[in-house]
Design an enzyme around this catalytic site. Structure first.
Site, short mmCIF file in Angstrom:
data_model
loop_
_atom_site.label_atom_id
_atom_site.label_comp_id
_atom_site.label_asym_id
_atom_site.label_seq_id
_atom_site.Cartn_x
_atom_site.Cartn_y
_atom_site.Cartn_z
N GLU A 31 2.30 74.46 -3.69
CA GLU A 31 2.47 73.01 -3.52
C GLU A 31 3.92 72.65 -3.26
O GLU A 31 4.21 71.78 -2.45
CB GLU A 31 1.98 72.27 -4.77
CG GLU A 31 1.83 70.75 -4.58
CD GLU A 31 3.09 69.97 -4.87
OE1 GLU A 31 3.15 68.77 -4.53
OE2 GLU A 31 4.05 70.55 -5.44
N ASP A 84 3.03 76.62 -9.24
CA ASP A 84 4.30 77.05 -8.66
C ASP A 84 5.40 76.06 -9.01
O ASP A 84 5.16 74.87 -9.20
CB ASP A 84 4.19 77.24 -7.15
CG ASP A 84 3.76 75.99 -6.40
OD1 ASP A 84 2.84 75.31 -6.90
OD2 ASP A 84 4.32 75.71 -5.33
#
EC number: 3.5.1.18
Length: 391
Positions: A135, A69
């Site tokens: 994250e 991400d």
């Protein structure tokens, strides 16, 4: 192949907490090369995609931990090619959102692992990946939950490499072996609003809040330690919900954050902060509410044999002696350290989250060499050729 893998990964618009095909791409690639893989989706309102993939069934298990991400890219017109999710190569650099944080290191470990397996059929141990799409955001249903899941399934990790962009000026200069903790505060000082012409009929919360912040921001929490810089408080927002100049506000609210080292805990800091707030509010006869939450505690690892071995590989490969550090923000290493020793080691950090995020292709090669050489040294390859990057 690391450049090809990176360019492909940049093409997935994997805004946190979405994988948007990035993890699925890696899953397919690893399965093609004999890895046993499992994709798990956790979370209800925000579904998070996670992958655990392993090649081999013996110890030690060397695991690469990372996230696909990325943060939003901002105005695409400010990027060189007006598309931050299409890799752009120019003058020996690759541009794109997530290039250094952290699709570049994922690409390097993919290439290093697959080349290592191809070139060494007699190695002893296992190579694994633990990847998430959560994250950069809340990090609730990513690495933390996936670690719990794989350990419940009987998997164990002996050593982890977290591919965060750790290096400062050149590849190899910094290895992270710990991180500072983080605690967020929201303080609302409650007064009595009124007209500025009649202050005797009101109780302005702002003078009290200013005195509180003056004391908090001038506190010397500590002087730092061998591996940690000093703990630090930063004010991030002040609001009175008042756009007029003739009204004394009812409530004044402030948000602030403390990044702290291993001399403190979130609980001791919260207690210290509230004591200061309480003293000032009592003096001004004001009420207050204080909310706080800690997203991460500080941690530090004593450099054990495996951490020192990794540092030695970096030095031998790149001819630079790395420094052990705990600087920077929080990362998923805070979850991994509960299961196994680890290092954080990746690309340069200076363009992470910025417009025109990029890495030098030569830096990708250096990172690939370190990862490959560490696998060669760790997984008991007999009669192996000289390490990459060494003369």
């Amino acid at each position: 192949m690391h450049t090809t893998y990176l360019k492909n990964l940049i093409g997935f618009e994997s805004l946190t907490p979405q994988s948007n095909g990035a993890i699925e791409y890696i899953d397919d690639l690893l399965k093609e090369h004999g890895f046993k893989t499992e994709v798990k989706i956790f979370g209800e309102t925000e579904q998070v995609t996670n992958l655990y993939a392993v090649y081999g069934n013996s110890k030690p298990n060397i695991c690469f931990v990372g996230h696909v991400d990325v943060v939003p890219a901002g105005d695409p017109n400010l990027w060189h090619n007006s598309n931050p999710f299409k890799a752009h190569e120019q003058e020996g650099k690759i541009y794109g959102r997530g290039t250094v944080d952290m699709k570049g290191s994922i690409a390097c470990f993919l290439a290093a692992s697959l080349d290592f397996i191809k070139n060494n059929t007699d190695f002893v141990g296992s190579i694994s990946f633990l990847l998430t799409s959560d994250e950069e955001g809340k990090a609730k249903h990513g690495t933390k939950e996936m670690l719990q899941y794989i350990y419940n399934q009987g998997h164990e990790i002996d050593f982890a490499i977290v591919g965060e962009p750790t290096c400062e000026k050149e590849i190899g200069d910094t290895i992270k072996i710990g991180r500072r903790g983080s605690i967020n505060f929201k303080l609302a000082v409650k007064g009595l609003g009124g007209h500025v012409a009649y202050p005797q009929k009101a109780n302005n919360p702002l003078p009290c809040l200013i005195r509180i912040l003056n004391e908090l921001t001038n506190i010397k929490l500590d002087k730092g330690t061998e591996f940690f810089q000093n703990s630090n408080l930063e004010v991030t927002n002040i609001d009175v919900d008042n756009n007029t100049t003739n009204v004394i506000p009812e409530t004044a609210t402030v948000h602030f954050n403390i990044r702290f080292n291993n001399l403190h805990s979130a609980e001791t800091l919260a207690k210290q902060v509230e004591e200061i707030i309480k003293q000032h509010c009592q003096k001004h006869k004001l009420d207050y509410t204080l909310e706080y939450n800690s997203s991460a505690d500080s941690f530090i690892q004593n450099p054990n044999d495996k951490i020192k071995e990794f540092a030695t590989i970096v030095e031998k490969t790149l001819n630079i002696k790395p420094n052990f550090s705990t600087s920077g923000g929080t990362s998923d290493a805070r979850f991994v350290k509960n299961y196994c020793p680890l290092v954080e080691f990746g690309l340069l950090s200076d363009t992470a989250h910025k417009i025109n995020e990029y890495t030098k292709i030569s830096d990708l090669q250096k990172l690939y060499d370190v990862y490959y050489n560490f696998l060669m040294e760790t997984l008991n390859v007999t009669g192996s050729p000289p390490l990459l990057g060494m003369t």
